[in-house]
Design an enzyme around this catalytic site. Sequence first.
Site, PDB file in Angstrom:
ATOM      1  N   ASP A 139       8.508  14.336  19.309  1.00  0.00           N
ATOM      2  CA  ASP A 139       7.616  15.084  18.427  1.00  0.00           C
ATOM      3  C   ASP A 139       6.920  16.246  19.124  1.00  0.00           C
ATOM      4  OD1 ASP A 139       7.294  14.907  15.666  1.00  0.00           O
ATOM      5  OD2 ASP A 139       5.247  14.176  15.837  1.00  0.00           O
ATOM      6  N   ASP A 441       1.436   1.898  10.258  1.00  0.00           N
ATOM      7  CA  ASP A 441       2.236   0.679  10.304  1.00  0.00           C
ATOM      8  C   ASP A 441       1.683  -0.398   9.372  1.00  0.00           C
ATOM      9  OD1 ASP A 441      -0.029   0.400  11.851  1.00  0.00           O
ATOM     10  OD2 ASP A 441       1.033  -0.046  13.706  1.00  0.00           O
TER      11      ASP A 441
END
Length: 728
Positions: A139, A441
């Site tokens: 990223d 998550d």
Amino acid sequence: MEESSSSLHSLKVMYGRKLLNRIFSSVYGFAIIALFYHHLFTLTAVPLPGLSIFMLVSDFILAFMWFTSQSFFINPVTRQQFPEKLKQWVDNKDFPAIDVFICTADPFKEPPLTTVNTVLSVLAYDYPTEKLSVYVSDDGGSKLILFALMEAAGFARSWVPYCRENKIEQRCPEEYFRRNHTITSQFQIIENLYMDMKMRIENIVERGEVVDECISDPQQHQAFSKWTKGFTPKDHPAIIQVLLESDKDKDIKGYSIPNLIYVSREKSTTSLHHFKAGALNALVRVSEAMTNAPIILTLDCDMYSNDPQTPQRVLCYFCDPSIRSKLGYVQFPQRYHGLNDADLYGGDNVRTFRISPSGLDGLGGPDNCGTGCFFNRSALYGSPSSVTSLEHSRDSHTRSMAISSVSVVELASHAASCNYEYNNTEWGTKVGIKYGTLVEDIYTGYMMHCEGWDSIFCDPERPAFLGEVPINLDDVLSQVKRWAFGHLEVLSCKHSPLTFGTKALGILRANCYIHYVFWPFWCIPVTLYACVPQLSLLNNISIFPKVSDPWFFLYVFLFFGAYAHDFVQFILFKGTTKRWWNDQRMWYVKALSPFLFASIEYLTKKLGITTKGFNVTNKVAGQDERKMYDQSVFSFGIPSPMFVPLATVSIINLIAFVKGIETVIFRMESLDELFIQLFIAGFAVVNCLPIYEAMLLRSDHGKMPKKIVITSSVLAGVLCIAFSLFVS
């Protein structure tokens, strides 16, 4: 949930624990009711009702957190898998394909060599090579990561067949060569290859750039040509690079090797990127265009595979027709290597990653922990009843093209573009990993459960994955603050477990998620209990029952009952007494510092004041930090503001304890009135011993900075004076 079994797996309810937990919960619940009766009875009977209100608020929050936590112990279950029986159900050639997602963002905080070891450990799975694809999301768009993965691709051609031929269990090369002492000619050859690769990667990282003389392959040169002038980590085009292709590339034995694909999604300073959640969604789309495996494994870059048979364990569930239609994911616990014997900072997180998910497993499935999770790809696209039509549309493009073909790479690059989600606005809301929180998550797993998906907690004897933990206190507290901030975002969203979750999941399952998202609220009762009784003790004010009062024994039971229950749960999950002690101390530390800071930061954000965004947890440890950690010595070397409340509370408790002892010595009858406050202060002092050592006795790099000590001393003095004025 009832007991069940098939030839592939079994589920057993632990009736003994279930009965004992319910008996204890009933008794403890009545004790809490009695406590509030006592509060109401004495609220106006004391000279300073303000102090009683403080303690009432504290006890109310503690009672609420205890109530929500009881769902974790309602229906404890244990599972077992039988991967050796898979052949009775499905041939190897019919195994479902698996796409592995590994995320990294900063090569200087997350060393490329660590990522490489994780990649190699999963490339070497005991799984059909043509069914396995590994995607690495970079990223930060770093040349260093791409170079390291190119080196890994070359080494994998030797490492994968070596592991399979020798039936090696430990397939993370760094760990394998560190532990293995059996020297053979084949071992020496493969070790030399690894050391050469390691040296080249570390040299490049030390330089901070990839120089031309390090690249001899023209195709590799072409890949690096995409880093043009103006390319920055926050502003660059999408880069998709196929490093290994199972249809074309072979290992040194002539067999095919799994796919390995480097992905750096497009970044723009004018677009939202949603941190790790955005990176994962980009991988979902890129992999859909390239391999489209029905099962997705998500891993952190430092979480290497510790068992090559893990995919077969997962198939014991995904291949069972009685459960697979509603099975959203299989979650493995986060386990760690490199912990010292005492687990100084409670890094193993036994409650969060083993006890709580195990309890949720008996109610429909554990939460998603962000790594070590095998997703049913369909579950990322909607509820179980809506995925049938989506399945067809996702398979509509041709599967005959090579993944390295121009058309497939262009399609994948488009899927990794900034504008893709603006044209497909359901990403991050109804489709894929969910946005809107730093804990994507737990929020994603929670929303899957609300949509009707089940999940399974798989906790085999041999850990499936092992990761790294931060080994200095500032990194630990920063990580916890980020989690706590994310939990507050989930609490306040429109799908809050407190409202939406209760309707969608029922009170028992929703309670577990409510407990998670209310974590930051621990800061209120812990801070009050760490200050109010002690400041009252300094002013010779009794706020708890006397030892001679029958109500005294209620407080004794509530305190020791809670700690005893927690200790038993910890030991049942194979913890040690020493680790439990440090774990409960870190709970105290987390409540006083990162939970408090996260709450303040969240409030300032709601008020429109700019706050920091996502910070990658540092996984690079200096030699001094490693030495102190291995010796179980706390590290306070960084002048972090999060140390201030810890030092302030430590000073107040030490002064109060000494003053209380002095009062008792000269006026023994006062012990009857002040015993509970003296005990609380003493208990805090024992927990704060590492802080006193860092403030007063140490001279190494881990000592408490003078700036923090002075600030905390002044703050403690101000609080003492302010409290004295309040009660006078």
